[in-house]
Write an enzyme that holds these catalytic residues in place. Structure first.
Site, PDB file in Angstrom:
ATOM      1  N   THR A  11      30.698   4.174  52.427  1.00  0.00           N
ATOM      2  CA  THR A  11      30.275   3.531  53.674  1.00  0.00           C
ATOM      3  C   THR A  11      28.765   3.380  53.758  1.00  0.00           C
ATOM      4  OG1 THR A  11      32.211   4.335  54.870  1.00  0.00           O
ATOM      5  CG2 THR A  11      30.295   3.785  56.195  1.00  0.00           C
ATOM      6  N   SER A  58      35.336   6.831  47.398  1.00  0.00           N
ATOM      7  CA  SER A  58      35.434   8.264  47.111  1.00  0.00           C
ATOM      8  C   SER A  58      36.877   8.721  46.930  1.00  0.00           C
ATOM      9  CB  SER A  58      34.749   9.086  48.201  1.00  0.00           C
ATOM     10  OG  SER A  58      35.405   8.943  49.443  1.00  0.00           O
ATOM     11  N   THR A  90      32.649   9.443  52.221  1.00  0.00           N
ATOM     12  CA  THR A  90      32.874  10.758  52.827  1.00  0.00           C
ATOM     13  C   THR A  90      34.303  11.270  52.684  1.00  0.00           C
ATOM     14  OG1 THR A  90      33.369   9.775  54.988  1.00  0.00           O
ATOM     15  CG2 THR A  90      31.065  10.352  54.527  1.00  0.00           C
ATOM     16  N   ASP A  91      35.241  10.431  52.255  1.00  0.00           N
ATOM     17  CA  ASP A  91      36.648  10.843  52.246  1.00  0.00           C
ATOM     18  C   ASP A  91      36.879  12.115  51.440  1.00  0.00           C
ATOM     19  OD1 ASP A  91      37.385   8.782  53.864  1.00  0.00           O
ATOM     20  OD2 ASP A  91      38.246   7.530  52.288  1.00  0.00           O
TER      21      ASP A  91
END
Length: 330
Positions: A11, A58, A90-91
């Protein structure tokens, strides 16, 4: 001297849509464009050596890809980098950060960050996170802390940090300890120092590929059918149990039978707190499951326990070494 910046996408690097309608491709900002959007980086005092790694969501990252970045970061440190920053989605950030932390051998900080709001939205958080991360990477006080996650001017230990909200910019939290420190008016303030352990060896890619570790979350009225049919090629299993490490009584013999064949690690699905060792004694309790051979993960959450177990097994650890590994890191 410099800060080595590795960009993996996510992102934080989304620049806008290509095409229209559902399923549009989001263009990626390269490292030069990403850093150009961050006021204050020029005041850091050292340049950023930007290396654009292949853009990977990710959720698609592999252990091998993350460890390749670790190897490149080690080379950068050997060549004089004061610290390392990695930007990614960030996942899986809590898992990649812990993987890095387990193998990072240098005192130089290894900082991971990202964003929850992409640059096309009002109030994107990526630039501030990147600036704070660069400040932590060059801070003398951050040396020797291993891998760190910097988000919202908070500094978190990779071992304890969790992603706790799907959309909030305050998603990263360390439920058991709180942050290690903060970035305040541009100054890095470290408030606590976590214990460090000897880095684990980095397995060969082929060994990682051959080392599958399953994660099973126990639920209400669970019949354990998926455990009975656990694929034979799984080298280990992490169980996310109720509360302090409990499962339905009917699952206890199933898990015990699996523990005779492969390492089975007991964790809590709650998101904070430790698995207990000897408080409850009923069938399916933590005491009963350990008696059946399950390995106590302590404070490690299920996702980090899976990272540790896979790394240990891929490095050739036998059961005794796995038990010792969780005793040290849990």
């Amino acid at each position: 001297m410099s800060v080595a910046l590795f960009t993996l996408g996510g992102t934080i690097a989304m620049a806008g849509a290509v095409g229209s309608g559902a399923g549009t491709v989001v263009a990626r900002l390269d490292g030069a464009s990403l850093t150009a959007a961050v006021p204050g980086l020029t005041d850091l005092g050292v340049p950023l050596d930007v290396q654009d790694v292949q853009a990977v969501p990710s959720g698609n990252l592999t252990f091998t890809q993350v460890l390749d970045v670790v190897a490149a970061a080690s080379r950068a440190v050997a060549e004089g980098a004061l610290g390392v920053v990695v930007t990614q989605g960030t996942d899986t950030l809590e898992e990649t950060a812990y993987l890095v932390d387990l193998v990072w051998p240098h005192p130089e900080p290894f900082v991971l960050t990202g964003a929850m709001r992409n640059p096309t939205l009002a109030g994107p958080d990526g630039p501030a996170n990147l600036l704070a991360s660069a400040r932590v990477a060059v801070a003398e006080s951050a040396r020797g802390l291993g891998a760190l996650v910097v988000f919202g001017d908070e500094i978190h230990a990779a071992r304890r940090v969790r992603k706790t909200h799907s959309t909030s910019t305050a998603t990263f939290r360390s439920p058991d300890t709180g942050p290690l420190g903060h970035v305040i008016e541009g100054t890095v303030r470290i408030l606590g120092t976590p214990p460090r352990h000897e880095p684990l060896p980095i397995p060969e890619p082929a060994a990682l590929t051959a080392t599958g570790v399953a994660l099973y979350t126990v639920t209400l009225d669970d019949d354990g059918a998926l455990l009975v049919d656990l694929p034979a090629d799984r080298r280990g299993l992490v169980v996310a149990a109720f509360g302090v490490g409990h499962v339905p009584a009917s699952l206890a013999p199933v898990l015990g039978a699996l523990a005779e064949r492969i390492p089975v690690v007991l964790t809590s699905r709650t998101g904070a707190g430790s698995v207990l060792r000897h408080t409850y004694g009923a069938i399916g309790s933590e005491t009963d499951l350990q008696r059946r051979g399950l390995i106590n993960a302590g404070l490690l959450d299920p996702y980090k326990a899976r990272v540790l177990l896979r790394l240990l097994l891929a490095s050739g650890a036998d059961r005794a070494a796995v038990v010792a590994g969780f005793a040290a890191h849990g």
